[in-house]
Design a protein around this motif. Structure first.
Motif, PDB file in Angstrom:
ATOM      1  N   UNK A 214       0.843  -1.196   0.000  1.00 33.86           N
ATOM      2  CA  UNK A 214       0.000   0.000   0.000  1.00 33.86           C
ATOM      3  C   UNK A 214       0.878   1.246   0.000  1.00 33.86           C
ATOM      4  N   UNK A 215       0.310   2.323  -0.547  1.00 35.63           N
ATOM      5  CA  UNK A 215       1.001   3.606  -0.418  1.00 35.63           C
ATOM      6  C   UNK A 215       0.833   4.064   1.021  1.00 35.63           C
ATOM      7  N   UNK A 216       1.902   4.591   1.595  1.00 33.74           N
ATOM      8  CA  UNK A 216       1.891   4.915   3.014  1.00 33.74           C
ATOM      9  C   UNK A 216       2.181   6.390   3.254  1.00 33.74           C
ATOM     10  N   UNK A 217       1.614   6.875   4.354  1.00 33.23           N
ATOM     11  CA  UNK A 217       2.012   8.156   4.902  1.00 33.23           C
ATOM     12  C   UNK A 217       2.727   7.847   6.211  1.00 33.23           C
ATOM     13  N   UNK A 218       4.018   8.111   6.250  1.00 34.26           N
ATOM     14  CA  UNK A 218       4.840   7.807   7.416  1.00 34.26           C
ATOM     15  C   UNK A 218       5.165   9.115   8.123  1.00 34.26           C
ATOM     16  N   UNK A 219       4.766   9.207   9.390  1.00 37.05           N
ATOM     17  CA  UNK A 219       4.903  10.460  10.121  1.00 37.05           C
ATOM     18  C   UNK A 219       5.791  10.305  11.357  1.00 37.05           C
ATOM     19  N   UNK A 220       6.385  11.387  11.748  1.00 37.98           N
ATOM     20  CA  UNK A 220       7.095  11.453  13.017  1.00 37.98           C
ATOM     21  C   UNK A 220       6.073  11.410  14.143  1.00 37.98           C
ATOM     22  N   UNK A 221       6.348  10.608  15.167  1.00 37.95           N
ATOM     23  CA  UNK A 221       5.437  10.565  16.310  1.00 37.95           C
ATOM     24  C   UNK A 221       5.541  11.874  17.084  1.00 37.95           C
ATOM     25  N   UNK A 222       4.395  12.448  17.417  1.00 41.30           N
ATOM     26  CA  UNK A 222       4.340  13.682  18.193  1.00 41.30           C
ATOM     27  C   UNK A 222       3.528  13.458  19.455  1.00 41.30           C
ATOM     28  N   UNK A 223       3.914  14.104  20.531  1.00 42.97           N
ATOM     29  CA  UNK A 223       3.012  14.212  21.675  1.00 42.97           C
ATOM     30  C   UNK A 223       1.918  15.187  21.250  1.00 42.97           C
ATOM     31  N   UNK A 224       0.700  14.710  21.203  1.00 40.22           N
ATOM     32  CA  UNK A 224      -0.300  15.550  20.550  1.00 40.22           C
ATOM     33  C   UNK A 224      -1.669  15.444  21.210  1.00 40.22           C
ATOM     34  N   UNK A 225      -2.480  16.421  20.902  1.00 42.49           N
ATOM     35  CA  UNK A 225      -3.894  16.449  21.258  1.00 42.49           C
ATOM     36  C   UNK A 225      -4.673  16.377  19.952  1.00 42.49           C
ATOM     37  N   UNK A 226      -5.515  15.348  19.750  1.00 38.57           N
ATOM     38  CA  UNK A 226      -6.282  15.255  18.503  1.00 38.57           C
ATOM     39  C   UNK A 226      -7.592  16.019  18.597  1.00 38.57           C
ATOM     40  N   UNK A 227      -8.004  16.572  17.476  1.00 43.41           N
ATOM     41  CA  UNK A 227      -9.273  17.300  17.446  1.00 43.41           C
ATOM     42  C   UNK A 227      -9.902  17.252  16.077  1.00 43.41           C
ATOM     43  N   UNK A 228     -11.069  17.865  15.974  1.00 42.68           N
ATOM     44  CA  UNK A 228     -11.802  17.849  14.709  1.00 42.68           C
ATOM     45  C   UNK A 228     -12.653  19.100  14.597  1.00 42.68           C
ATOM     46  N   UNK A 229     -12.880  19.522  13.356  1.00 45.20           N
ATOM     47  CA  UNK A 229     -13.707  20.685  13.051  1.00 45.20           C
ATOM     48  C   UNK A 229     -14.514  20.395  11.794  1.00 45.20           C
ATOM     49  N   UNK A 230     -15.747  20.850  11.784  1.00 46.05           N
ATOM     50  CA  UNK A 230     -16.531  20.759  10.554  1.00 46.05           C
ATOM     51  C   UNK A 230     -16.481  22.103   9.831  1.00 46.05           C
ATOM     52  N   UNK A 231     -16.231  22.027   8.538  1.00 42.54           N
ATOM     53  CA  UNK A 231     -16.286  23.209   7.692  1.00 42.54           C
ATOM     54  C   UNK A 231     -17.350  23.031   6.635  1.00 42.54           C
ATOM     55  N   UNK A 232     -17.669  24.106   5.939  1.00 35.79           N
ATOM     56  CA  UNK A 232     -18.617  24.038   4.830  1.00 35.79           C
ATOM     57  C   UNK A 232     -18.076  24.891   3.696  1.00 35.79           C
ATOM     58  N   UNK A 233     -17.674  24.228   2.620  1.00 39.62           N
ATOM     59  CA  UNK A 233     -17.112  24.917   1.459  1.00 39.62           C
ATOM     60  C   UNK A 233     -18.252  25.446   0.592  1.00 39.62           C
ATOM     61  N   UNK A 234     -18.314  26.759   0.420  1.00 33.54           N
ATOM     62  CA  UNK A 234     -19.381  27.377  -0.363  1.00 33.54           C
ATOM     63  C   UNK A 234     -18.797  28.294  -1.427  1.00 33.54           C
ATOM     64  N   UNK A 235     -19.666  28.773  -2.299  1.00 31.35           N
ATOM     65  CA  UNK A 235     -19.246  29.685  -3.370  1.00 31.35           C
ATOM     66  C   UNK A 235     -18.718  31.003  -2.826  1.00 31.35           C
ATOM     67  N   UNK A 236     -19.068  31.321  -1.575  1.00 27.23           N
ATOM     68  CA  UNK A 236     -18.627  32.578  -0.973  1.00 27.23           C
ATOM     69  C   UNK A 236     -17.439  32.413  -0.041  1.00 27.23           C
ATOM     70  N   UNK A 237     -16.923  31.193   0.047  1.00 28.78           N
ATOM     71  CA  UNK A 237     -15.819  30.917   0.952  1.00 28.78           C
ATOM     72  C   UNK A 237     -16.204  29.813   1.927  1.00 28.78           C
ATOM     73  N   UNK A 238     -15.274  29.464   2.786  1.00 30.02           N
ATOM     74  CA  UNK A 238     -15.486  28.349   3.705  1.00 30.02           C
ATOM     75  C   UNK A 238     -15.887  28.849   5.081  1.00 30.02           C
ATOM     76  N   UNK A 239     -17.001  28.316   5.576  1.00 32.26           N
ATOM     77  CA  UNK A 239     -17.443  28.580   6.937  1.00 32.26           C
ATOM     78  C   UNK A 239     -16.877  27.493   7.841  1.00 32.26           C
ATOM     79  N   UNK A 240     -16.534  27.863   9.079  1.00 29.18           N
ATOM     80  CA  UNK A 240     -15.866  26.938   9.993  1.00 29.18           C
ATOM     81  C   UNK A 240     -16.643  26.854  11.297  1.00 29.18           C
ATOM     82  N   UNK A 241     -16.958  25.621  11.715  1.00 30.75           N
ATOM     83  CA  UNK A 241     -17.695  25.396  12.952  1.00 30.75           C
ATOM     84  C   UNK A 241     -16.795  25.425  14.171  1.00 30.75           C
ATOM     85  N   UNK A 242     -17.331  25.070  15.340  1.00 31.57           N
ATOM     86  CA  UNK A 242     -16.553  25.093  16.583  1.00 31.57           C
ATOM     87  C   UNK A 242     -15.447  24.049  16.584  1.00 31.57           C
ATOM     88  N   UNK A 243     -14.351  24.384  17.231  1.00 31.56           N
ATOM     89  CA  UNK A 243     -13.197  23.483  17.328  1.00 31.56           C
ATOM     90  C   UNK A 243     -13.449  22.490  18.469  1.00 31.56           C
TER      91      UNK A 243
END
Length: 491
Positions: A214-243
């Protein structure tokens, strides 16, 4: 002379204000079908949009939600994925009769494929989402990384390539100076089950069968906090929801190490300035997606390097996602305007103009909320004889959970001692290892500042699961358990 097809949305007038947008959507007569296992993904949107109804497999409200249509169960092949559920529902005779009576409807799914698109076309429906082929292309973690690079959105230090042996993996990592502690991702699938942590040959031997060829993405391990955000791509630009920050891998809640089991919508969990960095990242990525031909909502995962406070791109979910429900809850409750409305405007036949910055400013201040997806952690397959009902539940001073009252919407919640529970499986269904039993949404946080489950979270998880009663299967009984249990999820 052929009759000209009526315009969807019923209006050619340009909408020039939020008031006009609200009125247009409230009076909408275009049939909009949210075709999902349960109505949870877009629950409450029917209060904003006329003509919208939920087409569901599970009757989580016991027939009490007048916008949720659950076709009569009929024989079908065992479901292996959400796409299978979607295809079953849109080909169901009762739904087809409903859709053909109303004409020219729109269909919305969480997961769907090209077969779904064909079934919708046969039924006279349009899919109000980016095409399945485009979503499949964008879903690759490799493509996400490349698009991020184009948009100036950095991923964690990484290298793309192939490795069929441990030595080849280390050579690949050395070429990008990633060090010996690695995170390896394959292109497709849930990150909890396609992300591998490798820091020794022993780790490689454990996971290599899922990595080679398989094609792989190999990354350096980081001490990290994972998160997610919903966006909405529109003709007027991208709106971004809460983090949001992710709730992942807690053994009490999910059997999958590193698997997603909810989100905390709690600004206090992020250092100063990080939320703004994340929003800018999502905005730039969404604008790049729109150029790629993608429009509407998407979820972007991010990683916060807790050693440096740098923000990196994680992965893309080009769809209605697990963060859609809390996103619409926050943006409507605190900003008076659910993000998903702008997704609909992109697919309804109407011209509109908005001030993206003005709308974005409405969503900057909000309270703490949490959603927790409750999975079966016991390694057993049994027949459910009793299940907790959907509605408002209460956690008392002794740590016990009790049903409080019926409710159809999350906004019916009062204090942090209450939670809105949405059932999936009920009496007569089968439970199995890794199954989504239901989802809990409540005010407040479920994680501490050190990212441990709070005592309250553990009480809610144990209290709701204790409401389930099940019995072993008889020898002649066969349960429809997905071949790949990672696919047996409904959120």
């Amino acid at each position: 002379m052929t009759k000209k097809k009526a315009k969807r949305g019923g209006s050619r007038k340009k909408l020039k204000s939020l008031s006009e947008i609200f009125q247009f959507l409230r009076k909408n007569e275009t049939p909009i079908y949210v075709v999902t296992p349960t109505p949870y993904s877009l629950l409450g949107l029917d209060q904003w949009v006329g003509g919208l109804e939920y087409i569901n497999y599970f009757d989580i409200f016991d027939g009490n939600h007048d916008r949720s249509f659950v076709p009569t169960r009929m024989p079908h092949d065992d479901f292996q994925s959400m796409e299978d559920v979607a295809n079953y529902l849109v080909s169901h005779p009762e739904f087809l009769e409903r859709a053909q009576a109303r004409k020219d409807g729109l269909a919305i799914f969480v997961m769907f494929n090209e077969k779904t698109e064909q079934l919708c076309a046969d039924a006279g429906l349009s899919v109000a989402l980016a095409p399945a082929a485009l979503r499949e292309h964008l879903d690759s973690k490799i493509v996400t990384t490349q698009l991020g690079n184009d948009a100036g959105v950095a991923s964690a230090p990484n290298v793309l390539g192939h490795a069929d042996t441990y030595e080849e993996l280390m050579e690949l990592a050395d070429s990008a100076k990633l060090g010996p502690n690695l995170v390896v991702q394959t292109p497709y699938g849930d990150s909890g089950r396609t992300t591998f942590f490798i820091k020794s040959r022993k780790d490689w031997d454990k996971y290599s069968g899922k990595i080679v060829d398989q094609q792989l993405k190999v990354m350096k391990y980081l001490n990290h906090l994972p998160g997610a955000v919903e966006g909405c791509a529109t003709r007027h630009g991208t709106l971004v929801g809460p983090v949001m920050t992710d709730i992942t891998g807690f053994a009490e809640v999910t059997p999958y190490k590193g698997g997603w089991c909810g989100n905390d919508v709690s600004p206090q969990l992020l250092p100063d300035g990080v939320a703004e960095q994340v929003q800018e990242m999502v905005r730039n990525f969404g604008d790049r997606l729109y150029k790629e031909g993608y429009k509407g909502v998407f979820c972007l995962d991010f990683l916060l390097d807790t050693d440096t406070n740098e923000v990196y791109l994680g992965e893309l979910n080009p769809r209605v996602s697990g963060v859609t429900p809390p996103t619409n809850l926050i943006t409507s409750t605190y900003g008076g305007c659910p993000l998903f409305l702008f997704h609909l405007l992109e697919f309804l036949d109407v011209d509109y103009e908005i001030d993206v910055a003005e709308i974005q400013a409405r969503w900057t201040e909000y309270d703490n909320w949490t959603q927790l997806v409750l999975k079966q952690t016991d390694d057993k397959v049994e027949l459910i004889t009793k299940a907790p009902q959907s509605g408002i539940w209460r956690l008392d001073e002794n740590g016990d959970v009790h049903f409080a009252r019926s409710a159809l919407n999350i906004t019916s919640l009062g204090q942090e001692t209450e939670a809105f529970y949405l059932r999936v499986y009920s009496a007569g269904d089968y439970c199995y290892h890794g199954a989504d039993l239901g989802c809990l949404l409540t005010r407040g946080r479920m994680q501490t500042d050190k990212r441990n489950l709070t005592k309250r979270a553990k009480l809610w998880n144990a209290g709701i699961k204790a409401q389930f009663k099940s019995i072993p299967l008889m020898p002649q009984q066969a349960a429809a358990v997905p071949d790949d249990l990672s696919e047996g999820k409904w959120f």
